[in-house]
Write a protein that holds these residues in place. Structure first.
Motif, mmCIF file in Angstrom:
data_model
loop_
_atom_site.group_PDB
_atom_site.id
_atom_site.type_symbol
_atom_site.label_atom_id
_atom_site.label_comp_id
_atom_site.label_asym_id
_atom_site.label_seq_id
_atom_site.Cartn_x
_atom_site.Cartn_y
_atom_site.Cartn_z
ATOM 1 N N ILE A 20 0.858 -1.243 0.075
ATOM 2 C CA ILE A 20 -0.017 -0.008 0.073
ATOM 3 C C ILE A 20 1.079 1.398 0.023
ATOM 4 O O ILE A 20 0.859 2.184 -0.789
ATOM 5 N N ILE A 21 1.870 1.214 0.825
ATOM 6 C CA ILE A 21 2.798 2.443 0.975
ATOM 7 C C ILE A 21 3.481 2.688 -0.454
ATOM 8 O O ILE A 21 3.452 3.858 -0.916
ATOM 9 N N ASN A 22 4.026 1.735 -0.874
ATOM 10 C CA ASN A 22 4.641 1.817 -2.204
ATOM 11 C C ASN A 22 3.681 2.264 -3.261
ATOM 12 O O ASN A 22 3.995 3.185 -4.107
ATOM 13 N N ARG A 23 2.448 2.022 -3.529
ATOM 14 C CA ARG A 23 1.634 2.361 -4.468
ATOM 15 C C ARG A 23 0.884 3.749 -4.294
ATOM 16 O O ARG A 23 1.112 4.491 -5.290
ATOM 17 N N VAL A 24 0.913 4.025 -2.855
ATOM 18 C CA VAL A 24 0.721 5.601 -2.620
ATOM 19 C C VAL A 24 1.843 6.409 -3.153
ATOM 20 O O VAL A 24 1.873 7.576 -3.727
ATOM 21 N N GLU A 25 3.004 6.048 -2.756
ATOM 22 C CA GLU A 25 4.188 6.816 -3.209
ATOM 23 C C GLU A 25 4.349 7.072 -4.551
ATOM 24 O O GLU A 25 4.835 7.904 -5.186
ATOM 25 N N LEU A 26 4.204 5.935 -5.505
ATOM 26 C CA LEU A 26 3.861 6.034 -6.795
ATOM 27 C C LEU A 26 2.984 6.887 -7.427
ATOM 28 O O LEU A 26 3.420 7.793 -8.255
ATOM 29 N N LEU A 27 1.821 6.939 -6.839
ATOM 30 C CA LEU A 27 0.811 7.855 -7.177
ATOM 31 C C LEU A 27 1.005 9.273 -6.683
ATOM 32 O O LEU A 27 0.892 10.123 -7.443
ATOM 33 N N ILE A 28 1.752 9.505 -5.552
ATOM 34 C CA ILE A 28 2.293 10.896 -5.211
ATOM 35 C C ILE A 28 3.210 11.249 -6.383
ATOM 36 O O ILE A 28 3.353 12.411 -6.771
ATOM 37 N N ASP A 29 4.112 10.696 -6.571
ATOM 38 C CA ASP A 29 5.287 10.860 -7.660
ATOM 39 C C ASP A 29 4.588 11.439 -9.102
ATOM 40 O O ASP A 29 5.096 12.202 -9.538
ATOM 41 N N GLY A 30 3.602 10.595 -9.320
ATOM 42 C CA GLY A 30 2.922 10.858 -10.665
ATOM 43 C C GLY A 30 2.146 12.098 -10.446
ATOM 44 O O GLY A 30 2.193 13.020 -11.494
ATOM 45 N N LEU A 31 1.643 12.446 -9.476
ATOM 46 C CA LEU A 31 0.844 13.609 -9.546
ATOM 47 C C LEU A 31 1.815 14.821 -9.435
ATOM 48 O O LEU A 31 1.704 15.880 -9.975
ATOM 49 N N ALA A 32 3.027 14.606 -8.513
ATOM 50 C CA ALA A 32 4.131 15.797 -8.378
ATOM 51 C C ALA A 32 4.628 16.089 -9.952
ATOM 52 O O ALA A 32 4.757 17.067 -10.329
ATOM 53 N N LYS A 33 4.949 15.014 -10.646
ATOM 54 C CA LYS A 33 5.068 14.994 -12.173
ATOM 55 C C LYS A 33 4.295 16.010 -13.067
ATOM 56 O O LYS A 33 4.516 16.676 -14.015
ATOM 57 N N LYS A 34 2.833 15.546 -12.726
ATOM 58 C CA LYS A 34 1.803 16.112 -13.626
ATOM 59 C C LYS A 34 1.749 17.714 -13.189
ATOM 60 O O LYS A 34 1.484 18.507 -14.144
ATOM 61 N N MET A 35 2.268 18.118 -11.991
ATOM 62 C CA MET A 35 2.090 19.397 -11.293
ATOM 63 C C MET A 35 3.050 20.369 -11.754
ATOM 64 O O MET A 35 2.970 21.382 -11.716
ATOM 65 N N GLN A 36 4.080 19.700 -12.222
ATOM 66 C CA GLN A 36 5.388 20.517 -12.684
ATOM 67 C C GLN A 36 5.122 21.596 -13.839
ATOM 68 O O GLN A 36 4.134 20.975 -14.700
#
Length: 95
Positions: A20-36
């Motif tokens: 769960i933690i790994n999946r949440v981290e991946l989602l957060i990283d993806g969101l951060a890249k989209k917000m750049q």
């Protein structure tokens, strides 16, 4: 309201938690890249900047005069860099 039950087999609590933690981290990283900002030096007009910040032109002028948001004069027009607006927004939200 119905109660739903989720049953997991062949996994222990620690493995499940790590997945769960790994999946949440991946989602957060993806969101951060989209917000750049893709084009950091995009120049915005006064109206576009005010709309981006959801403020009036008077407030934008005041913030510019106080040095909160840097502005650039090109001929007789005032422009703002989108990257600097977003950075100023982040700094304002720190307070």
């Amino acid at each position: 309201m119905t109660k739903q039950i989720l049953q997991l087999e062949n996994t222990n609590a620690n493995d499940f938690e790590n997945k769960i933690i790994n999946r949440v981290e991946l989602l957060i990283d993806g969101l951060a890249k989209k917000m750049q900002v893709n084009t950091p030096d995009t120049l915005l007009t006064r109206q576009e900047t005010a709309q981006l910040l959801s403020v009036s032109l008077v407030s934008l002028w005041s913030w510019t005069k106080k040095g909160i948001i840097p502005a650039y004069r090109i001929g007789n027009k005032v422009r703002y860099k989108k990257s600097e607006i977003l950075l100023a927004l982040q700094q304002m939200n720190k307070f």
